[in-house]
Structure formats: C-alpha cells, structure tokens
Scaffold this motif. Structure first.
Motif, PDB file in Angstrom:
ATOM      1  N   ARG A  11       0.859  -1.190   0.000  1.00  0.00           N
ATOM      2  CA  ARG A  11       0.000   0.000   0.000  1.00  0.00           C
ATOM      3  C   ARG A  11       0.891   1.235   0.000  1.00  0.00           C
ATOM      4  O   ARG A  11       1.698   1.431   0.905  1.00  0.00           O
ATOM      5  CB  ARG A  11      -0.943   0.030   1.192  1.00  0.00           C
ATOM      6  CG  ARG A  11      -1.744   1.338   1.255  1.00  0.00           C
ATOM      7  CD  ARG A  11      -2.967   1.286   2.130  1.00  0.00           C
ATOM      8  NE  ARG A  11      -3.581   2.595   2.270  1.00  0.00           N
ATOM      9  CZ  ARG A  11      -4.347   3.192   1.349  1.00  0.00           C
ATOM     10  NH1 ARG A  11      -4.582   2.569   0.194  1.00  0.00           N
ATOM     11  NH2 ARG A  11      -4.870   4.382   1.565  1.00  0.00           N
ATOM     12  N   ASP A  43      -2.910  -2.883  -2.349  1.00  0.00           N
ATOM     13  CA  ASP A  43      -4.037  -2.657  -1.446  1.00  0.00           C
ATOM     14  C   ASP A  43      -4.515  -1.206  -1.504  1.00  0.00           C
ATOM     15  O   ASP A  43      -4.333  -0.429  -0.570  1.00  0.00           O
ATOM     16  CB  ASP A  43      -3.620  -3.036  -0.025  1.00  0.00           C
ATOM     17  CG  ASP A  43      -4.779  -3.001   0.960  1.00  0.00           C
ATOM     18  OD1 ASP A  43      -5.899  -3.359   0.558  1.00  0.00           O
ATOM     19  OD2 ASP A  43      -4.550  -2.628   2.123  1.00  0.00           O
ATOM     20  N   GLY A  44      -5.100  -0.839  -2.642  1.00  0.00           N
ATOM     21  CA  GLY A  44      -5.692   0.491  -2.783  1.00  0.00           C
ATOM     22  C   GLY A  44      -4.707   1.634  -2.770  1.00  0.00           C
ATOM     23  O   GLY A  44      -5.024   2.716  -2.249  1.00  0.00           O
ATOM     24  N   SER A  45      -3.529   1.433  -3.336  1.00  0.00           N
ATOM     25  CA  SER A  45      -2.514   2.497  -3.349  1.00  0.00           C
ATOM     26  C   SER A  45      -2.980   3.702  -4.164  1.00  0.00           C
ATOM     27  O   SER A  45      -3.674   3.564  -5.182  1.00  0.00           O
ATOM     28  CB  SER A  45      -1.202   1.970  -3.933  1.00  0.00           C
ATOM     29  OG  SER A  45      -0.668   0.942  -3.137  1.00  0.00           O
ATOM     30  N   THR A  74      -9.743  -0.131  -3.234  1.00  0.00           N
ATOM     31  CA  THR A  74      -9.769   0.464  -1.898  1.00  0.00           C
ATOM     32  C   THR A  74      -8.996  -0.420  -0.940  1.00  0.00           C
ATOM     33  O   THR A  74      -8.896  -1.635  -1.139  1.00  0.00           O
ATOM     34  CB  THR A  74     -11.212   0.620  -1.387  1.00  0.00           C
ATOM     35  OG1 THR A  74     -11.853  -0.664  -1.366  1.00  0.00           O
ATOM     36  CG2 THR A  74     -11.999   1.564  -2.297  1.00  0.00           C
ATOM     37  N   SER A  75      -8.460   0.168   0.106  1.00  0.00           N
ATOM     38  CA  SER A  75      -7.645  -0.592   1.048  1.00  0.00           C
ATOM     39  C   SER A  75      -8.507  -1.542   1.881  1.00  0.00           C
ATOM     40  O   SER A  75      -9.510  -1.146   2.462  1.00  0.00           O
ATOM     41  CB  SER A  75      -6.897   0.354   1.983  1.00  0.00           C
ATOM     42  OG  SER A  75      -6.160  -0.370   2.949  1.00  0.00           O
ATOM     43  N   ALA A  81      -4.806  -8.354   2.245  1.00  0.00           N
ATOM     44  CA  ALA A  81      -3.826  -8.281   1.161  1.00  0.00           C
ATOM     45  C   ALA A  81      -2.969  -9.541   1.096  1.00  0.00           C
ATOM     46  O   ALA A  81      -2.698 -10.080   0.011  1.00  0.00           O
ATOM     47  CB  ALA A  81      -2.939  -7.048   1.344  1.00  0.00           C
ATOM     48  N   LYS A 185      -7.188  -2.394   9.835  1.00  0.00           N
ATOM     49  CA  LYS A 185      -6.243  -1.546  10.552  1.00  0.00           C
ATOM     50  C   LYS A 185      -6.386  -1.688  12.056  1.00  0.00           C
ATOM     51  O   LYS A 185      -7.488  -1.644  12.590  1.00  0.00           O
ATOM     52  CB  LYS A 185      -6.457  -0.087  10.144  1.00  0.00           C
ATOM     53  CG  LYS A 185      -5.404   0.859  10.684  1.00  0.00           C
ATOM     54  CD  LYS A 185      -5.614   2.257  10.129  1.00  0.00           C
ATOM     55  CE  LYS A 185      -4.539   3.217  10.637  1.00  0.00           C
ATOM     56  NZ  LYS A 185      -4.719   4.590  10.097  1.00  0.00           N
TER      57      LYS A 185
END
Length: 346
Positions: A11, A43-45, A74-75, A81, A185
């Motif tokens: 990411r 992962d949604g970078s 989107t992350s 991931a 997260k």
C-alpha cells in the motif's frame, strides 16, 4: 521443480519498491533448480505503486520470472492483502516479504532448506534494522532467542517470536490455519495467525543469520496495530492455556503493570494470586489493595515480598533489557526453568 511464492502486500509503496524487488532479483537461488514467482497485492494504493510494479513485471518477465499483480481499488488491510496474494499463488512454499524491507541474497535459499526439513514449521531468521539504532531492544531480543524460547516468550509486547516480515513456510502451514484475520487496521493479524499455528501443533524454526533488512519508518503498518488489542489477545490465551494449570502463582512487579494484570484477570484466576514480588525496598513488606470501582470495594489484598522469597510459578510483568541486566541477573539467581517455573508477560 520446487516453486517458492513470494507474497508481498503493498500500500503506497513507491518509496520502497525498487530496493525490495531488486533484492528479490539478486537472490542466489535463481541459478538453482528452484523456481520463484512473485505475487504483489496492491491494497488500494494512491501513489505510483501500480506503475512501478508494472515496470518490474516487465523486468522479471525478461528473466522468465512471473510477477503476478492483483489487488483492490480500496484498502482492505494487511491481512486481506496477504490472503489475496496467497490465493493467486501456486508455490509449494510461501515467502512473506514486506515492500519496505530488503532480502539478503541468500534468504530464500537458506529458509527453503529449513522449511523443506519441516513442513509443519514457520521459519524465521535474524534481522538487521535500518536505521541501525531505531529499535535496539527489539533486535537484540529477536536475534538472541534460543530454539526453546521461540515457543516460550510468546506473551511479550514484541508479539510473535518470529517477526512477521521474516516468515517462510510450506503452503500447508497457511492452509491449516486457513487465513490471516481481515479485520483491518489496528488488528495484529500476524499474532492471531501465530497463535493459531501453535495451537494446531505447529513448529517454529529460526535461521540464525541476518537474512532481512527490516526497515523502521513512521508509515510502517506495524504502527497501526493497537497495543491494547495485543495485550487482550495475549491475556485471553494465557488464561485459557497457562493459568488453568497453576493452583497458585505470584506476580513479579508490584507496580502499574502487575496491578493492571490482577485487575484484568477473571475471578477464577485472580483468586490464585498469592502475592506480588519486587526489588523495590519501599514496596517490600507492604500490602497492595486493589479496588473494584464498580462495587466500590476491595477486589483483592496482596502482600509484596522480596523476589528472592517468591515461590514458583511466577508470572513476570517486567520488561526485558531495561535495567542494564540487573533484572536478568536476579531472575537467573533463582535457578528457575522458563515455561515451567515462570512465564514472561510483558
């Protein structure tokens, strides 16, 4: 032909991609009978990660190495991931690599040898830290654990005794656990996987060579993990697997950490605590009364004794490597067996 899949969650990794993938391109094993594939999950970078990965995809294709790109717009978090990358891989062995870290040229070769000897093990290695003095206590702890301590010191603030960026394993290890936690997260998905692996009878092996440069920076995913969640997971496991085997026990540390632990224990196990022990002469000989704010009454009353008078088993809530070796010398003087007479919970 043995195939190793290198699993890379990414990411916003533009700053690290070139060094990471160059270290993979420089692996000594590329000239052997082993094939590698690289699976990177974006992962949604929102930076240049995708473009850089595509450039490296062309580079590896010219060298007949497959770099598989997958991901989400989107992350979804580190756990998702990793799972996504593993699902796209086909290797018999899995090598987990963080995008901000760098492999030693012999990493895959040496860890593969260890994993081939035990298909039921997570294989780790020693690390170098960059910047060099960023987390010296973590590096000393991780690099100096004995084979026995890999399964004994699993309740410390450092998390898994094999640091996640160093993991290498047979595919069956991942399949047996099933997947990484995808809560996102703040969740220690590595610790949850690590405990599940152990509970399923999994083994741990460490290659005692520095095979990974482990990068410290403020944006590292590890800083999003909540220490409180790690502590709660460790406490739950301790009360499930360790404390039921103890009729009584003493807590080493009459200070904040020891008191917090007593308050957090369930009723069954808090009744087993017979004393605090300590080295502080101001505390020794006193009595600690812990109050329950809900009932507005004394929860438990415990004497504080000198550590040398404490009878095992001991639950030790003292951080390692913080007293210039004094705590470690005191503990050694008691001639106790780690895992049998005491557990570190710090």
């Amino acid at each position: 032909m043995t195939v190793v899949s290198i699993i890379i969650p990414v990411r916003n990794g533009q700053q690290w991609i070139n060094n990471c993938l160059k270290s993979i391109a420089d692996q000594s094993i590329l000239n052997s009978e082993t094939d590698i594939e690289i699976v990177a999950y974006n992962d949604g970078s929102i930076d240049e990660t995708e473009n850089l990965l595509k450039q490296w995809q062309c580079y590896f294709k010219e060298r007949r190495i497959e770099l598989i790109l997958t991901g989400s717009t989107t992350s979804r978090g580190v756990g998702a991931a990793k799972n996504g990358a593993v699902s796209m891989s086909k290797g018999e062995f899995l090598c987990f690599q963080d995008i901000d870290d760098v492999m030693h040229p012999d990493r895959i070769q040496l860890q593969l040898l260890a994993a081939q000897s035990n298909h039921n093990a997570i294989v780790g290695c020693n690390i170098c830290r960059v910047p060099e003095d960023s987390t010296p206590r973590l590096v000393r702890w991780a690099n100096n654990l004995t084979d026995e301590q890999l399964k004994l010191q699993i309740y410390t603030a450092n998390g898994p005794t094999l640091l996640m960026p160093t993991w290498f394993c047979h595919r069956s290890v991942f399949e047996k656990v099933g997947s990484f936690d995808e809560s996102g997260k703040g969740t220690p998905e590595d610790l949850i996987f690590f405990y599940s692996h152990l509970d399923l009878g999994g083994d741990l092996i460490k290659v005692n060579k520095k095979l990974l440069i482990y990068t410290y920076h403020e944006g590292a995913a590890t800083f999003s993990v909540k220490r409180e969640m790690i502590w709660q997971i460790q406490l739950e496991r301790l009360q499930k697997l360790v404390l039921p085997n103890w009729k009584t026990f003493t807590i080493w540390n009459a200070g904040k950490a020891g008191r917090r632990l007593v308050r957090a224990l369930d009723q069954e196990h808090s009744k087993k605590v017979v004393a605090f022990c300590d080295v502080d002469e101001k505390k020794i000989g006193t009595t600690v009364e812990l109050y329950c704010p809900v009932k507005k009454s004394v929860l438990i009353s415990l004497p504080v004794i000198n550590f040398s008078d404490a009878k095992p088993p001991l639950l030790i809530c003292v951080k390692l490597d913080m007293t210039n070796g004094i705590f470690e010398q005191n503990l050694k003087s008691m001639n106790l067996s780690e895992g049998l007479d005491y557990i570190l919970f710090n």
